[in-house]
Design an enzyme around this catalytic site. Structure first.
Site, PDB file in Angstrom:
ATOM      1  N   GLU A 153      -0.161  76.406  21.267  1.00 57.61           N
ATOM      2  CA  GLU A 153      -0.938  76.295  19.861  1.00 57.61           C
ATOM      3  C   GLU A 153      -1.303  75.454  19.865  1.00 57.61           C
ATOM      4  O   GLU A 153      -0.992  74.934  20.938  1.00 57.61           O
ATOM      5  CB  GLU A 153       0.223  75.577  19.407  1.00 57.61           C
ATOM      6  CG  GLU A 153      -0.064  74.974  17.940  1.00 57.61           C
ATOM      7  CD  GLU A 153       1.319  74.513  16.945  1.00 57.61           C
ATOM      8  OE1 GLU A 153       2.551  75.314  16.810  1.00 57.61           O
ATOM      9  OE2 GLU A 153       1.323  72.869  16.768  1.00 57.61           O
ATOM     10  N   GLU A 158      -4.302  67.363  12.941  1.00 60.74           N
ATOM     11  CA  GLU A 158      -3.406  66.675  12.245  1.00 60.74           C
ATOM     12  C   GLU A 158      -3.536  65.263  11.963  1.00 60.74           C
ATOM     13  O   GLU A 158      -3.820  64.537  12.405  1.00 60.74           O
ATOM     14  CB  GLU A 158      -1.768  67.053  12.819  1.00 60.74           C
ATOM     15  CG  GLU A 158      -1.585  68.516  13.423  1.00 60.74           C
ATOM     16  CD  GLU A 158      -0.364  68.902  14.138  1.00 60.74           C
ATOM     17  OE1 GLU A 158       0.851  68.907  12.941  1.00 60.74           O
ATOM     18  OE2 GLU A 158       0.453  68.303  15.283  1.00 60.74           O
TER      19      GLU A 158
END
Length: 278
Positions: A153, A158
């Site tokens: 990932e 974020e």
């Protein structure tokens, strides 16, 4: 037959086996650059639903492995294009088994990439309980247990609403992931994340993954010589994901403020520049 003397043997060795290659014959490391023109992009110029030729939806209300509180839908109220932007909206409303709805757009099967520079210009939601992300997952299951985190990932951006002025960039693999407290990443303070657009970038080569915001690199994960797939699964195609989660193990650490909804992430463009090897 006359045998060579010791001095003659030394001369022969010097002229043959001990000779060194000239500098121009030495192997060179490749130099990586990125094309100046995108090979895949969405400028979000057509109002209405997101371009179905470029985006699909992940759907569901099962918590997504993080105890998230939203139901991801394909409703235009949760994801639409207007005024030149993709708008993903998290809404406080009963939806599926949850009390919030949102959207999670994916390019899998329509935009899958092995290396490149990924640029996304976006304005983030604001408020306690929001958890927007711009990230990438492997498009196939080539390694290990055929799922997360074995196939990797890459988190380009974020953000958690309880820590308003900070963005995070991370990678996750079998060897390095938050579930075993070994993930690799960093964060940086950026003012005006929810008031202004900022450019979130990932530069991915066979040797490194670098995360930037507004052109400033703040995290690089380099491939080391000893790494195998548990440390470096980043040699297979990945796809893009754009979403807003609500609550969850990270986003909900300090609860959810229901008074802030609806909240939206606006995306001005997504551009992918292919890798060029010199």
């Amino acid at each position: 037959m006359l045998l060579p003397t010791l001095p003659e043997i030394a001369v022969l060795l010097a002229l043959s086996g001990c000779a060194q290659p000239s500098p121009d014959k030495l192997p060179t490391q490749p130099t990586y650059e990125f094309a100046s023109t995108p090979s895949w992009q969405d400028e979000f110029t057509t109002p209405g639903e997101p371009d179905p030729a470029k985006w699909s939806y992940n759907l569901g209300d099962h918590g997504w492995g993080n105890n998230e509180l939203e139901n991801y839908t394909d409703k235009i109220g949760n994801a639409r294009v207007e005024d030149g932007n993709l708008v993903i909206t998290a809404i406080k409303e009963p939806s599926g088994k949850q009390q919030y709805s949102s959207a999670r757009l994916v390019s899998k099967g329509k935009g899958d990439f092995l290396y490149g520079k990924f640029e996304i210009r976006a304005k983030l939601p604001k408020g306690r309980g929001t958890w927007p992300a711009i990230w990438m997952l492997a498009s196939g299951n080539d390694y290990g247990n055929k799922g997360w985190p074995d196939n990797g990932e890459i988190d380009i951006m974020e953000h958690v609403g309880f820590d308003q002025d900070r963005v995070h960039g991370n990678i996750h693999t079998k060897a390095f992931n938050h579930a075993i407290k070994t993930n690799k990443g960093s964060n940086v303070v950026v003012q005006g994340l929810s008031e202004d657009f900022h450019v979130y970038t990932c530069e991915w080569t066979p040797d490194a993954v670098t995360i930037l915001v507004d052109g400033n690199a703040y995290f690089t994960f380099k491939k080391e010589a000893a790494y195998q797939w548990p440390e470096w699964p980043f040699d297979k195609p990945f796809h893009l994901i754009l979403n807003i989660a609500v609550g969850g193990n990270w986003g909900g650490q300090k609860g959810v403020d229901d008074s802030i909804f609806p909240q939206k992430m606006e995306v001005d463009y997504v551009r992918v520049y292919p890798l060029v090897t010199k």
